[in-house]
Design a protein around this motif. Structure first.
Motif, PDB file in Angstrom:
ATOM      1  N   LEU A  24       0.831  -1.193   0.000  1.00  0.00           N
ATOM      2  CA  LEU A  24       0.000   0.000   0.000  1.00  0.00           C
ATOM      3  C   LEU A  24       0.868   1.246   0.000  1.00  0.00           C
ATOM      4  O   LEU A  24       1.986   1.252   0.519  1.00  0.00           O
ATOM      5  CB  LEU A  24      -0.908   0.015   1.234  1.00  0.00           C
ATOM      6  CG  LEU A  24      -1.972  -1.066   1.256  1.00  0.00           C
ATOM      7  CD1 LEU A  24      -2.774  -0.938   2.552  1.00  0.00           C
ATOM      8  CD2 LEU A  24      -2.889  -0.970   0.073  1.00  0.00           C
ATOM      9  N   ASP A  25       0.369   2.296  -0.564  1.00  0.00           N
ATOM     10  CA  ASP A  25       1.070   3.564  -0.568  1.00  0.00           C
ATOM     11  C   ASP A  25       0.693   4.351   0.668  1.00  0.00           C
ATOM     12  O   ASP A  25      -0.466   4.472   1.007  1.00  0.00           O
ATOM     13  CB  ASP A  25       0.684   4.352  -1.832  1.00  0.00           C
ATOM     14  CG  ASP A  25       1.501   5.620  -1.964  1.00  0.00           C
ATOM     15  OD1 ASP A  25       1.070   6.630  -1.390  1.00  0.00           O
ATOM     16  OD2 ASP A  25       2.551   5.595  -2.630  1.00  0.00           O
ATOM     17  N   HIS A  26       1.690   4.927   1.343  1.00  0.00           N
ATOM     18  CA  HIS A  26       1.418   5.647   2.581  1.00  0.00           C
ATOM     19  C   HIS A  26       1.916   7.085   2.488  1.00  0.00           C
ATOM     20  O   HIS A  26       2.539   7.600   3.406  1.00  0.00           O
ATOM     21  CB  HIS A  26       2.112   4.946   3.761  1.00  0.00           C
ATOM     22  CG  HIS A  26       1.608   3.562   3.990  1.00  0.00           C
ATOM     23  ND1 HIS A  26       0.360   3.296   4.515  1.00  0.00           N
ATOM     24  CD2 HIS A  26       2.167   2.348   3.751  1.00  0.00           C
ATOM     25  CE1 HIS A  26       0.180   1.989   4.604  1.00  0.00           C
ATOM     26  NE2 HIS A  26       1.259   1.394   4.141  1.00  0.00           N
ATOM     27  N   SER A  49      -0.320   3.431  -8.603  1.00  0.00           N
ATOM     28  CA  SER A  49      -0.158   2.630  -7.400  1.00  0.00           C
ATOM     29  C   SER A  49      -1.490   2.278  -6.757  1.00  0.00           C
ATOM     30  O   SER A  49      -1.615   1.242  -6.116  1.00  0.00           O
ATOM     31  CB  SER A  49       0.732   3.360  -6.391  1.00  0.00           C
ATOM     32  OG  SER A  49       0.140   4.600  -6.023  1.00  0.00           O
ATOM     33  N   LEU A  50      -2.489   3.138  -6.894  1.00  0.00           N
ATOM     34  CA  LEU A  50      -3.813   2.916  -6.328  1.00  0.00           C
ATOM     35  C   LEU A  50      -4.864   3.320  -7.348  1.00  0.00           C
ATOM     36  O   LEU A  50      -4.592   4.149  -8.221  1.00  0.00           O
ATOM     37  CB  LEU A  50      -4.005   3.744  -5.047  1.00  0.00           C
ATOM     38  CG  LEU A  50      -3.137   3.417  -3.833  1.00  0.00           C
ATOM     39  CD1 LEU A  50      -3.363   4.441  -2.740  1.00  0.00           C
ATOM     40  CD2 LEU A  50      -3.421   2.023  -3.323  1.00  0.00           C
ATOM     41  N   LEU A  54      -8.823   6.742  -4.676  1.00  0.00           N
ATOM     42  CA  LEU A  54      -8.885   5.929  -3.466  1.00  0.00           C
ATOM     43  C   LEU A  54      -7.684   6.137  -2.554  1.00  0.00           C
ATOM     44  O   LEU A  54      -7.611   5.545  -1.479  1.00  0.00           O
ATOM     45  CB  LEU A  54      -9.019   4.445  -3.809  1.00  0.00           C
ATOM     46  CG  LEU A  54     -10.286   4.022  -4.548  1.00  0.00           C
ATOM     47  CD1 LEU A  54     -10.445   2.512  -4.506  1.00  0.00           C
ATOM     48  CD2 LEU A  54     -11.512   4.699  -3.980  1.00  0.00           C
ATOM     49  N   ASN A  55      -6.713   6.947  -2.971  1.00  0.00           N
ATOM     50  CA  ASN A  55      -5.591   7.262  -2.099  1.00  0.00           C
ATOM     51  C   ASN A  55      -6.052   7.952  -0.821  1.00  0.00           C
ATOM     52  O   ASN A  55      -5.369   7.901   0.206  1.00  0.00           O
ATOM     53  CB  ASN A  55      -4.573   8.134  -2.831  1.00  0.00           C
ATOM     54  CG  ASN A  55      -5.197   9.412  -3.385  1.00  0.00           C
ATOM     55  OD1 ASN A  55      -6.171   9.343  -4.135  1.00  0.00           O
ATOM     56  ND2 ASN A  55      -4.661  10.557  -3.023  1.00  0.00           N
ATOM     57  N   SER A  58      -6.159   5.313   2.080  1.00  0.00           N
ATOM     58  CA  SER A  58      -5.055   4.391   2.338  1.00  0.00           C
ATOM     59  C   SER A  58      -4.536   4.408   3.765  1.00  0.00           C
ATOM     60  O   SER A  58      -3.921   3.439   4.197  1.00  0.00           O
ATOM     61  CB  SER A  58      -3.907   4.660   1.361  1.00  0.00           C
ATOM     62  OG  SER A  58      -3.367   5.949   1.581  1.00  0.00           O
ATOM     63  N   ASP A 241      -6.490  -3.095   2.357  1.00  0.00           N
ATOM     64  CA  ASP A 241      -6.491  -2.660   0.962  1.00  0.00           C
ATOM     65  C   ASP A 241      -7.627  -1.665   0.700  1.00  0.00           C
ATOM     66  O   ASP A 241      -8.754  -1.858   1.157  1.00  0.00           O
ATOM     67  CB  ASP A 241      -6.645  -3.879   0.045  1.00  0.00           C
ATOM     68  CG  ASP A 241      -6.468  -3.517  -1.422  1.00  0.00           C
ATOM     69  OD1 ASP A 241      -7.453  -3.050  -2.036  1.00  0.00           O
ATOM     70  OD2 ASP A 241      -5.370  -3.697  -1.941  1.00  0.00           O
ATOM     71  N   VAL A 242      -7.318  -0.600  -0.048  1.00  0.00           N
ATOM     72  CA  VAL A 242      -8.300   0.463  -0.267  1.00  0.00           C
ATOM     73  C   VAL A 242      -9.509  -0.034  -1.039  1.00  0.00           C
ATOM     74  O   VAL A 242     -10.614   0.503  -0.888  1.00  0.00           O
ATOM     75  CB  VAL A 242      -7.663   1.662  -0.996  1.00  0.00           C
ATOM     76  CG1 VAL A 242      -6.639   2.346  -0.118  1.00  0.00           C
ATOM     77  CG2 VAL A 242      -7.044   1.243  -2.324  1.00  0.00           C
ATOM     78  N   ARG A 243      -9.343  -1.054  -1.860  1.00  0.00           N
ATOM     79  CA  ARG A 243     -10.487  -1.598  -2.591  1.00  0.00           C
ATOM     80  C   ARG A 243     -11.446  -2.311  -1.655  1.00  0.00           C
ATOM     81  O   ARG A 243     -12.667  -2.289  -1.859  1.00  0.00           O
ATOM     82  CB  ARG A 243      -9.984  -2.532  -3.692  1.00  0.00           C
ATOM     83  CG  ARG A 243      -9.297  -1.813  -4.852  1.00  0.00           C
ATOM     84  CD  ARG A 243      -8.403  -2.713  -5.638  1.00  0.00           C
ATOM     85  NE  ARG A 243      -7.216  -3.096  -4.862  1.00  0.00           N
ATOM     86  CZ  ARG A 243      -6.179  -3.745  -5.363  1.00  0.00           C
ATOM     87  NH1 ARG A 243      -6.180  -4.091  -6.632  1.00  0.00           N
ATOM     88  NH2 ARG A 243      -5.145  -4.049  -4.604  1.00  0.00           N
TER      89      ARG A 243
END
Length: 267
Positions: A24-26, A49-50, A54-55, A58, A241-243
């Motif tokens: 995941l991107d932070h 990346s996302l 939806l970032n 995250s 996960d953001v999804r």
């Protein structure tokens, strides 16, 4: 050695969905709290990346869903489209959701109506689409229970929320785009609340571990009886996960339709 290979294959089957994933991107930041500017300002992650938009999700471990009161519907006693503000833990709005449905469905199908919920960010860009077909929710119709389709961005399916048959408890599963079960949601036997919060626990598939919950907050006797406005809190691990988080927002909408659409249901 064979058992270890099987475990590795399973872990590769659902990459990044469960807590503890490292992909995941932070790179988000929250602007200082300011009464005059209650909008979350994220840094932009690397492209691709996302899913776009939806970032925002995250790093959130609490997502608040607040239904807006429809005064016209209260006065006329008619069923109007639902609208929701989606906020972070600081009360800053990150998304806005609007239901699209026809008057006939709202009047005659009521809480079972088919509809589409379009979720936009603060710039007005649609980032999530939730499609709800007309289905049953009775234990007497186990083959045609409730289901939501989650798209993020619109046109790309990232998951589903599916009701599972159970004679006693409301049960649902969060599924990925291939309709593989990822998480299970188990509600209480009675969703009336009895003057308190109603919690739907988010569990692993075997139901041995609870990793979060979706709570319908009780906002007081007067508000619950005389308005249709509901407030929910989605408590999840920040690194989920953001999804899956997007699917849980959809699940929150589904629970509102199924269990709390009418004012007395929220007591």
């Amino acid at each position: 050695m064979a058992a270890k290979d099987v475990q590795n294959q399973r872990s590769r089957g659902l990459p990044g969905f469960l807590p503890g994933a490292s992909d995941l991107d932070h790179s988000l930041s929250v602007s200082p709290s300011n009464p005059d500017n209650q909008v979350w300002q994220p840094d932009h992650p690397p492209p691709g990346s996302l899913p776009p938009g939806l970032n925002y999700l995250s790093q959130l471990d609490l997502i608040i869903v607040h239904q807006q009161v429809e005064l016209l519907g209260m006065i006329l006693g008619t069923e109007t489209v639902n609208k929701y503000e989606i906020k972070n833990s600081l009360g800053q709005r990150i998304y806005f959701a609007v239901e699209e449905s026809i008057c006939f469905n709202r009047t005659f199908c009521s809480t079972l109506r088919s509809c589409t919920l379009r979720i936009t960010d603060n710039s007005g860009r649609e980032v999530i689409t939730v499609n709800r077909p007309l289905r049953c929710d009775s234990c007497w119709c186990p083959c045609y229970l409730q289901e939501l389709e989650i798209q993020a961005p619109p046109g790309i399916i990232v998951g589903y929320v599916a009701q599972k048959w159970d004679p006693f408890l409301p049960k649902f599963t969060i599924q990925n785009a291939n309709k593989e079960d990822i998480l299970k949601i188990v509600g209480p036997c009675a969703t009336c609340g009895c003057f308190g919060d109603v919690d739907f626990e988010v569990k692993t598939i075997n139901e041995n571990l609870t990793i979060g919950k979706i709570s319908k907050y009780w906002s007081g006797f007067v508000n619950n009886v005389f308005t249709n406005a509901d407030n929910f809190g989605i408590h999840v691990p920040a690194d989920l996960d953001v999804r899956v988080k997007a699917a849980m927002i959809g699940a929150c909408f589904l629970f509102d339709f199924m269990f709390f659409e009418h004012s007395l249901a929220g007591l």
